[in-house]
Design an enzyme around this catalytic site. Structure first.
Site, PDB file in Angstrom:
ATOM      1  N   GLY A   1       0.832  -1.192   0.000  1.00 21.74           N
ATOM      2  CA  GLY A   1       0.000   0.000   0.000  1.00 21.74           C
ATOM      3  C   GLY A   1       0.870   1.247   0.000  1.00 21.74           C
ATOM      4  O   GLY A   1       2.070   1.187   0.268  1.00 21.74           O
TER       5      GLY A   1
ATOM      6  N   SER B   1       2.238   5.098   1.068  1.00 22.18           N
ATOM      7  CA  SER B   1       2.655   5.718   2.322  1.00 22.18           C
ATOM      8  C   SER B   1       1.436   6.265   3.071  1.00 22.18           C
ATOM      9  O   SER B   1       0.521   6.815   2.452  1.00 22.18           O
ATOM     10  CB  SER B   1       3.632   6.854   2.006  1.00 22.18           C
ATOM     11  OG  SER B   1       4.176   7.388   3.177  1.00 22.18           O
ATOM     12  N   SER B   2       1.402   6.087   4.373  1.00 21.32           N
ATOM     13  CA  SER B   2       0.309   6.558   5.238  1.00 21.32           C
ATOM     14  C   SER B   2      -1.038   5.895   4.960  1.00 21.32           C
ATOM     15  O   SER B   2      -2.083   6.399   5.376  1.00 21.32           O
ATOM     16  CB  SER B   2       0.156   8.090   5.178  1.00 21.32           C
ATOM     17  OG  SER B   2       1.291   8.703   5.773  1.00 21.32           O
ATOM     18  N   ALA B   3      -1.011   4.741   4.268  1.00 21.50           N
ATOM     19  CA  ALA B   3      -2.266   4.009   4.052  1.00 21.50           C
ATOM     20  C   ALA B   3      -2.636   3.214   5.305  1.00 21.50           C
ATOM     21  O   ALA B   3      -3.770   2.748   5.431  1.00 21.50           O
ATOM     22  CB  ALA B   3      -2.139   3.070   2.862  1.00 21.50           C
ATOM     23  N   GLY B   4      -1.686   3.044   6.210  1.00 21.61           N
ATOM     24  CA  GLY B   4      -1.989   2.348   7.456  1.00 21.61           C
ATOM     25  C   GLY B   4      -1.412   0.939   7.564  1.00 21.61           C
ATOM     26  O   GLY B   4      -1.875   0.143   8.387  1.00 21.61           O
ATOM     27  N   LYS B   5      -0.393   0.639   6.774  1.00 18.11           N
ATOM     28  CA  LYS B   5       0.177  -0.710   6.780  1.00 18.11           C
ATOM     29  C   LYS B   5       0.784  -1.097   8.135  1.00 18.11           C
ATOM     30  O   LYS B   5       0.520  -2.182   8.646  1.00 18.11           O
ATOM     31  CB  LYS B   5       1.276  -0.841   5.714  1.00 18.11           C
ATOM     32  CG  LYS B   5       0.797  -0.632   4.297  1.00 18.11           C
ATOM     33  CD  LYS B   5       1.930  -0.728   3.291  1.00 18.11           C
ATOM     34  CE  LYS B   5       3.052   0.280   3.496  1.00 18.11           C
ATOM     35  NZ  LYS B   5       2.632   1.697   3.370  1.00 18.11           N
ATOM     36  N   SER B   6       1.594  -0.216   8.712  1.00 20.56           N
ATOM     37  CA  SER B   6       2.280  -0.554   9.971  1.00 20.56           C
ATOM     38  C   SER B   6       1.289  -0.832  11.091  1.00 20.56           C
ATOM     39  O   SER B   6       1.494  -1.737  11.901  1.00 20.56           O
ATOM     40  CB  SER B   6       3.207   0.581  10.416  1.00 20.56           C
ATOM     41  OG  SER B   6       4.088   0.901   9.383  1.00 20.56           O
TER      42      SER B   6
ATOM     43  N   ASP C   1      10.551  -0.236   5.557  1.00 25.59           N
ATOM     44  CA  ASP C   1      11.150   0.834   6.351  1.00 25.59           C
ATOM     45  C   ASP C   1      12.378   0.332   7.110  1.00 25.59           C
ATOM     46  O   ASP C   1      13.395   1.032   7.209  1.00 25.59           O
ATOM     47  CB  ASP C   1      10.145   1.400   7.367  1.00 25.59           C
ATOM     48  CG  ASP C   1       9.103   2.286   6.692  1.00 25.59           C
ATOM     49  OD1 ASP C   1       9.206   2.534   5.477  1.00 25.59           O
ATOM     50  OD2 ASP C   1       8.176   2.731   7.380  1.00 25.59           O
TER      51      ASP C   1
END
Lengths: 173, 173, 173, 173
Positions: free
Chosen positions: C6, C8-13, C33
């Site tokens: 996904g 960046s900032s889509a909420g993967k982590s 990352d």
């Protein structure tokens, strides 16, 4: 209050943490890094704010200075309200920075401490940290002490932070 | 000044960063987390300091309160010296916490903002963050708002931080 | 293995942390990352390495690709040695990135998961995080999914990470 | 490959960052800390996982060992795929840890480096870092080297990380 002044990577933060560990009372740690973190992101790396050039030079502008002055008043008020505080700062303006602090801290009992480190050693530690722009340590090593007067100085080149902290703590207890 | 109050993982820090981005002037962000970081490590997880229990309960002691009160005076002095400040705090004492802030901020123009979030959603975000003790979000979600009066409230359950920030910013500009 | 892709900032982590919390077995989290953090600093923001432009565009060079390919082989070998692994990546090359992963993961049982988020919402969360270059979320939101095929997709626009994780976990247990 | 072994706060990470800076080629840094970060939170501080006792002792369990072994296979595969890698590890099992690494790295060209530091100095640096449980440095200082054989050793007690890194780099180029 204790005010530590020294260049980037001279070892101020390590000394602060050791001071908090060895001093019998509870001391708050207020540092210039935390102040920079409190700024709006757009003032970091901006005209008027604080700019970190690729060669390690740091330039601060009018907006930064205005907020920094207000922050100093806040640190002073926290101390006047009874908190013991260790400040660690980088006197980019040398004697001028100290004058501004003196004005804000008027009437408070302050121990002024110079934190020295051999420029080459500070630069080597900057490389080892990996989170600072290369060059800051070398540029600031001498400049931040110009015209500044201290109650005592410590040198981290060959002395561990904890030992420096013990020397400083012996003066305030 | 803007004072945001809300439970852990309600989304206060995100709103603060968005406020700094959308507000035309430069606002300093002072939060309770930065204050806790300024404490000597031995006051974190200690009697007299601040204890984070395994179930998410947070208990603060006399030493913590004394330093916190001095810190509030410092925040107030920074504002009186001309800085615009967004504070984000967790009113563990509910109305009592607000009373202490009101006393410190006497004479300043303050916008009181409640940051709400459905407890289950806050707990889910606590899991997603991974850096907080599980349970804090649920315990604090309602308790921190008890008896507190606000100028406005935002709810992050279904509204993004940026939109909450825009709503708040519209009230101060 | 689970591979999340996904922008960046889509909420993967957040989903990865929730997956580790809800999956009954112990899963390792390997993300792009952490790989970037393992690179020598001079490869970050460098020709041949990975460059983060001021507008949010990310360009990777030959040196980056070579090391990335070796890293993928390492992830595959860790899985073949018996570890359960959740990978989160940003397929800057879209279908090409997936082809490279498929080659490395040959013979392994993989669940391919697309992590979607409305571009405007992802951009708003990027502002709220404050630690990413503004613009990455918007640029990557659609591009990373081009030509990629998934076993399932989740959308974080209006669904919490924990709920997305539960949906994914239901497919692997 | 370069494998660094040393106790907590002996200065391994600083040497790794300096090695990445001084080595002419691009080397990946894979450390045990990043592996621990990849574990599900519930395996940190848990039976079967890795436990950090209040006195600084670290105990690892069966689940940790199983995943760690798979991770070592992954590091080896990354190296076999052509990447240059610096590993920094804490051989809690002394000679046993080295045996397990040797098995995983079979056929690869490895430089084994012992990173020593006077236990009292390492303990002082642990205090200065402030992010580690007090006691780890002292407990691990000698134990991790028991029965381990090295190609070379460096000692950070009075030598900066950068100089240690240069000595190591001279052996691999």
């Amino acid at each position: 209050m204790i005010v530590l002044n020294g260049g980037s990577s001279a070892g101020k933060s390590g000394i602060v943490r050791c001071l908090q560990a060895v001093l019998p009372d509870a001391w708050l740690a207020f540092g210039i890094d935390a102040f920079v973190d409190a700024l709006p992101p757009r003032l970091r790396d901006a005209d008027g704010g604080i700019e970190f050039a690729a060669d390690g030079e740091v330039v601060v502008g009018a907006d930064f200075r205005t907020l920094e002055e207000a922050w100093r008043e806040g640190v002073a008020a926290t101390a006047r309200a009874g908190a013991r505080i260790v400040v660690d700062d980088v006197f980019l303006g040398g004697a001028g920075s100290q004058r501004r602090w003196r004005k804000a801290l008027d009437g408070l009992d302050v121990l002024w401490v110079g934190v020295r480190c051999d420029p080459e050693v500070a630069a080597a530690r900057e490389t080892a940290r990996g989170d600072r722009i290369q060059g800051m340590a070398l540029i600031q090593a001498h400049a931040v002490h110009e015209g500044v007067s201290y109650d005592m100085e410590v040198d981290t080149t060959r002395t561990e932070s904890l030992e420096c902290a013990r020397t400083i703590a012996a003066r305030v207890t």
